[in-house]
Design a protein around this motif. Structure first.
Motif, PDB file in Angstrom:
ATOM      1  N   VAL A  52       0.859  -1.184   0.000  1.00  0.00           N
ATOM      2  CA  VAL A  52       0.000   0.000   0.000  1.00  0.00           C
ATOM      3  C   VAL A  52       0.895   1.234   0.000  1.00  0.00           C
ATOM      4  O   VAL A  52       1.875   1.297   0.742  1.00  0.00           O
ATOM      5  CB  VAL A  52      -0.938  -0.001   1.231  1.00  0.00           C
ATOM      6  CG1 VAL A  52      -1.683   1.318   1.339  1.00  0.00           C
ATOM      7  CG2 VAL A  52      -1.911  -1.160   1.154  1.00  0.00           C
ATOM      8  N   GLY A  53       0.581   2.186  -0.863  1.00  0.00           N
ATOM      9  CA  GLY A  53       1.370   3.409  -0.975  1.00  0.00           C
ATOM     10  C   GLY A  53       2.374   3.386  -2.106  1.00  0.00           C
ATOM     11  O   GLY A  53       2.924   4.420  -2.469  1.00  0.00           O
ATOM     12  N   ASP A  54       2.647   2.204  -2.695  1.00  0.00           N
ATOM     13  CA  ASP A  54       3.579   2.109  -3.818  1.00  0.00           C
ATOM     14  C   ASP A  54       2.999   2.805  -5.046  1.00  0.00           C
ATOM     15  O   ASP A  54       1.801   2.733  -5.299  1.00  0.00           O
ATOM     16  CB  ASP A  54       3.855   0.647  -4.196  1.00  0.00           C
ATOM     17  CG  ASP A  54       4.813  -0.042  -3.252  1.00  0.00           C
ATOM     18  OD1 ASP A  54       5.398   0.640  -2.381  1.00  0.00           O
ATOM     19  OD2 ASP A  54       4.980  -1.269  -3.383  1.00  0.00           O
ATOM     20  N   ARG A  55       3.869   3.473  -5.811  1.00  0.00           N
ATOM     21  CA  ARG A  55       3.489   4.025  -7.119  1.00  0.00           C
ATOM     22  C   ARG A  55       3.863   2.984  -8.154  1.00  0.00           C
ATOM     23  O   ARG A  55       4.988   2.498  -8.165  1.00  0.00           O
ATOM     24  CB  ARG A  55       4.213   5.330  -7.390  1.00  0.00           C
ATOM     25  CG  ARG A  55       3.712   6.454  -6.493  1.00  0.00           C
ATOM     26  CD  ARG A  55       4.469   7.713  -6.753  1.00  0.00           C
ATOM     27  NE  ARG A  55       4.180   8.175  -8.098  1.00  0.00           N
ATOM     28  CZ  ARG A  55       4.046   9.449  -8.447  1.00  0.00           C
ATOM     29  NH1 ARG A  55       4.201  10.371  -7.556  1.00  0.00           N
ATOM     30  NH2 ARG A  55       3.790   9.774  -9.691  1.00  0.00           N
ATOM     31  N   ILE A  56       2.907   2.639  -9.009  1.00  0.00           N
ATOM     32  CA  ILE A  56       3.128   1.564  -9.971  1.00  0.00           C
ATOM     33  C   ILE A  56       2.840   2.019 -11.397  1.00  0.00           C
ATOM     34  O   ILE A  56       2.143   3.000 -11.607  1.00  0.00           O
ATOM     35  CB  ILE A  56       2.257   0.331  -9.638  1.00  0.00           C
ATOM     36  CG1 ILE A  56       0.767   0.687  -9.688  1.00  0.00           C
ATOM     37  CG2 ILE A  56       2.640  -0.267  -8.307  1.00  0.00           C
ATOM     38  CD1 ILE A  56      -0.159  -0.502  -9.648  1.00  0.00           C
TER      39      ILE A  56
END
Length: 95
Positions: A52-56
């Motif tokens: 959660v919170g990762d930029r993908i």
């Protein structure tokens, strides 16, 4: 996992303003929720590598678009993720 699209800038590097009708949907997003993982062929639970919170980055036609509490979100599998963007790599160092 549940992903919120991150909108692209409305100007190009040269300062040209891009109208809404000419914009493509961004293929970058932020993970806002994940499940426990996916089952492998043996039926064992494999935890997700994405947090959660990762930029993908994801494909243009990845996932299923939904509207939840007035937000446009995408439900997708981890296999639809092309890469995780490291925040430190996107910051420019002051000269």
């Amino acid at each position: 996992m549940l992903v919120r699209r991150i909108e692209a800038d409305e100007k190009t590097a040269g300062g040209i303003i891009i109208p809404d009708t000419a914009k493509e949907k961004p293929s970058e997003g932020e993970v806002i929720a994940i499940g426990p993982g996916a089952r492998n062929e043996a039926g064992q639970l494999q935890p997700l590598d994405v947090r959660v919170g990762d930029r993908i980055l994801f494909g243009k036609w990845s996932g299923t678009e939904i509207k939840l509490d007035g937000q446009d979100l995408i439900i997708m599998k981890e296999s639809d993720v092309m890469g995780v963007i490291e925040q430190a790599a996107t910051l420019k160092k002051a000269a």
